[in-house]
Scaffold this active site. Structure first.
Site, PDB file in Angstrom:
ATOM      1  NE  ARG A  33      80.505  -3.544  48.444  1.00 40.17           N
ATOM      2  CZ  ARG A  33      80.558  -3.962  49.735  1.00 40.17           C
ATOM      3  NH1 ARG A  33      79.797  -3.512  50.511  1.00 40.17           N
ATOM      4  NH2 ARG A  33      80.962  -5.262  49.905  1.00 40.17           N
ATOM      5  NE  ARG A  43      94.678   0.793  47.256  1.00 34.56           N
ATOM      6  CZ  ARG A  43      94.147  -0.409  47.126  1.00 34.56           C
ATOM      7  NH1 ARG A  43      94.469  -1.149  46.360  1.00 34.56           N
ATOM      8  NH2 ARG A  43      93.498  -0.804  48.250  1.00 34.56           N
ATOM      9  NE  ARG A 101      70.587 -10.023  41.546  1.00 38.75           N
ATOM     10  CZ  ARG A 101      69.950 -10.627  40.468  1.00 38.75           C
ATOM     11  NH1 ARG A 101      68.835 -10.507  40.321  1.00 38.75           N
ATOM     12  NH2 ARG A 101      70.806 -11.166  39.343  1.00 38.75           N
ATOM     13  NE  ARG A 158      81.944 -13.332  44.117  1.00 33.76           N
ATOM     14  CZ  ARG A 158      81.833 -12.416  45.191  1.00 33.76           C
ATOM     15  NH1 ARG A 158      82.702 -11.468  45.291  1.00 33.76           N
ATOM     16  NH2 ARG A 158      80.851 -12.457  45.991  1.00 33.76           N
ATOM     17  CD  GLU A 175      79.473 -15.811  44.605  1.00 33.94           C
ATOM     18  OE1 GLU A 175      80.963 -16.155  44.701  1.00 33.94           O
ATOM     19  OE2 GLU A 175      79.405 -14.545  45.019  1.00 33.94           O
ATOM     20  CE1 TYR A 208      77.202  -5.676  49.452  1.00 29.81           C
ATOM     21  CE2 TYR A 208      76.979  -3.964  48.038  1.00 29.81           C
ATOM     22  CZ  TYR A 208      77.473  -5.099  48.344  1.00 29.81           C
ATOM     23  OH  TYR A 208      78.368  -5.706  47.589  1.00 29.81           O
ATOM     24  CG  ASP A 218      81.764  -4.554  53.901  1.00 28.12           C
ATOM     25  OD1 ASP A 218      81.207  -5.199  52.822  1.00 28.12           O
ATOM     26  OD2 ASP A 218      82.309  -3.754  53.576  1.00 28.12           O
TER      27      ASP A 218
HETATM   28  N1  UDP Z   1      82.328  -4.949  40.830  1.00 27.20           N
HETATM   29  C1  UDP Z   1      82.413  -4.781  39.365  1.00 27.20           C
HETATM   30  N2  UDP Z   1      83.636  -5.757  38.926  1.00 27.20           N
HETATM   31  C2  UDP Z   1      84.372  -6.743  39.578  1.00 27.20           C
HETATM   32  C3  UDP Z   1      83.913  -6.589  41.027  1.00 27.20           C
HETATM   33  C4  UDP Z   1      82.960  -5.976  41.522  1.00 27.20           C
HETATM   34  O1  UDP Z   1      82.084  -4.126  38.684  1.00 27.20           O
HETATM   35  O2  UDP Z   1      85.069  -7.383  39.101  1.00 27.20           O
HETATM   36  C5  UDP Z   1      81.379  -3.997  41.368  1.00 27.20           C
HETATM   37  C6  UDP Z   1      79.822  -4.445  41.155  1.00 27.20           C
HETATM   38  O3  UDP Z   1      79.028  -3.562  40.828  1.00 27.20           O
HETATM   39  C7  UDP Z   1      79.846  -4.912  42.584  1.00 27.20           C
HETATM   40  C8  UDP Z   1      80.433  -3.933  43.319  1.00 27.20           C
HETATM   41  O4  UDP Z   1      81.500  -3.448  42.636  1.00 27.20           O
HETATM   42  O5  UDP Z   1      78.280  -5.135  42.963  1.00 27.20           O
HETATM   43  C9  UDP Z   1      80.995  -4.306  44.710  1.00 27.20           C
HETATM   44  O6  UDP Z   1      81.593  -5.336  44.762  1.00 27.20           O
HETATM   45  P1  UDP Z   1      82.277  -6.103  45.919  1.00 27.20           P
HETATM   46  O7  UDP Z   1      83.437  -7.366  45.757  1.00 27.20           O
HETATM   47  O8  UDP Z   1      82.330  -5.426  47.175  1.00 27.20           O
HETATM   48  O9  UDP Z   1      80.839  -7.251  46.155  1.00 27.20           O
HETATM   49  P2  UDP Z   1      80.695  -8.318  47.189  1.00 27.20           P
HETATM   50  O10 UDP Z   1      81.928  -8.895  47.683  1.00 27.20           O
HETATM   51  O11 UDP Z   1      79.735  -7.703  48.423  1.00 27.20           O
HETATM   52  O12 UDP Z   1      79.967  -9.348  46.545  1.00 27.20           O
END
Ligand code: UDP
Length: 369
Positions: free
Chosen positions: A169, A173, A246, A277, A303, A351, A353
């Site tokens: 996801r 870059r 979760r 976070r 969170e 999952y 978006d």
């Molecule tokens: N992820 C990570 N480090 C970060 C942010 C995301 O390893 O700092 C990984 C983690 O496995 C997470 C996945 O990327 O489950 C997808 O993150 P996303 O931000 O898309 O999750 P959401 O916003 O749906 O909670």
């Protein structure tokens, strides 16, 4: 008698209701919560649009979806650029030249690629799990500092037991670009998500605080068809067993200072910090109220991720083999419920978006209405 009973006033339900009404159908929307908008619900606190069930940043490359949502809200120019905090070291996300420079001191894309090339050599063949996928995308250093801890906290599982697609996801870059999403369009609805969903539901009958599964017999007879957006296993009384989800718990604080962390999202990517976070909600709207004035206070949400248990709100489906198979079995049962359409993140155990939910609902409307 209604043409459609829609269970759940989140995005899937709201899109279906809006489209059904527009094509002349009679619709009743019910939701067990006291509010519409499901998990995208926002409310104003201290002049700030507060994302009560977690931060939502709208992003899409789907032209149809973008045009659709713009009928109900104006979107601001917010661009998600989270910061990762690993034991006090700050890194830019997603993984890009700023991240590589901070991690290794490299200054050119060639040097960064060479570093990753060298570190990914340990993975041979197709990545079979999230750990292998992560190392093969960005190398072991970044995996250890920015992915492993965060992922294991978020999912409560070892990275070797999670599917590779979750980490795909995130963009990787070799440019200096901190935009978390690759999408063509991105922003936050001005005035909040709740107002947007309110406008989608304009003229639609909505009853809140109604638990469909508790009053199923009463509600099933008042409509020809049912759109069910709750958890699919709950619908069937968990007859085949529990699907895993979760859940997320938030510790919210109003602070009497104008700026806590200087960014909407800071991810704590070590394993020891108990939260995943911290969201500082005002930065989704640049710290201003609707008149453009600076806001004196701030709201932050820590969170915490946890395993769902009955009574909690389910947030994320857990995509592993066991749950995948169990979901398939529920899906077969669902196919035999002729009156009912199962939709959305919980109804389809996906999952999704926000834009994918909207696209799925619009597609279902085209097929059914
Ligand atoms: N992820 C990570 N480090 C970060 C942010 C995301 O390893 O700092 C990984 C983690 O496995 C997470 C996945 O990327 O489950 C997808 O993150 P996303 O931000 O898309 O999750 P959401 O916003 O749906 O909670």
């Amino acid at each position: 008698m209604y043409d459609y009973l829609i269970v759940g006033a989140g995005l899937y339900g709201a899109v279906f209701a809006q489209q059904a009404k527009a094509s002349g159908k009679s619709v009743l929307v019910i939701d067990k919560r006291p509010n519409i908008a499901g998990n995208v619900y926002t409310e104003k606190v201290e002049g700030i649009q507060f994302h009560k069930y977690g931060a939502h940043i709208f992003h899409t490359s789907n032209e149809e979806v973008w045009k659709y949502v713009n009928q109900f809200a104006m979107f601001n120019r917010f661009t998600n650029a989270p910061v990762a905090n690993y034991k006090g070291e700050l890194y830019s996300l997603p993984f890009n030249m700023y991240t590589f420079n901070k991690m290794w001191g490299v200054t050119t894309p060639q040097e960064a690629m060479a570093k990753i090339q060298e570190q990914r050599a340990e993975i041979i063949g197709e990545p079979r799990n999230l750990e292998e996928q992560a190392i093969s995308l960005v190398g072991r250093d970044i995996y250890e500092k920015l992915i492993k801890g965060y992922t294991e906290k978020q999912w409560g599982r070892d990275c070797k037991e999670l599917p590779p697609f979750i980490i795909k996801r995130l963009p990787v870059r070799f440019t200096f670009d901190n935009n978390y999403f690759n999408a063509l369009y991105q922003g936050i609805p001005v005035g909040g998500y709740t107002r947007m969903v309110e406008r989608m539901l304009e003229g639609v009958e909505v009853r809140l605080n109604v638990d469909y599964l508790l009053h199923k017999d009463t509600y099933d007879v008042i409509a020809d068809r049912v759109i069910y957006t709750g958890a699919i296993d709950a619908y069937f009384g968990y007859r085949l067993g529990y699907l895993e989800y979760r859940s997320v718990r938030f510790e919210n604080e109003v602070l009497d200072i104008p700026n806590y962390q200087g960014n909407a999202a800071v991810n704590y990517t070590d394993l020891e910090t108990p939260w995943t976070r911290i969201i500082e909600h005002k930065w989704f709207e640049f710290g201003k109220d609707e008149q453009g004035n600076d806001l004196p206070k701030t709201i932050i949400s820590r969170e915490f991720s946890s395993e769902w248990k009955p009574g909690d709100e389910p947030y994320y489906p857990v995509n592993d083999d066991r749950n995948g198979k169990l979901f398939e079995a529920y899906k077969e049962m669902a196919a035999r419920e002729e009156k009912v359409i199962f939709g959305g993140r919980l109804g389809e155990y996906k999952y999704y978006d926000m834009d994918q939910v909207i696209a799925a609902a619009l597609k279902k409307c085209r097929e059914t209405l």
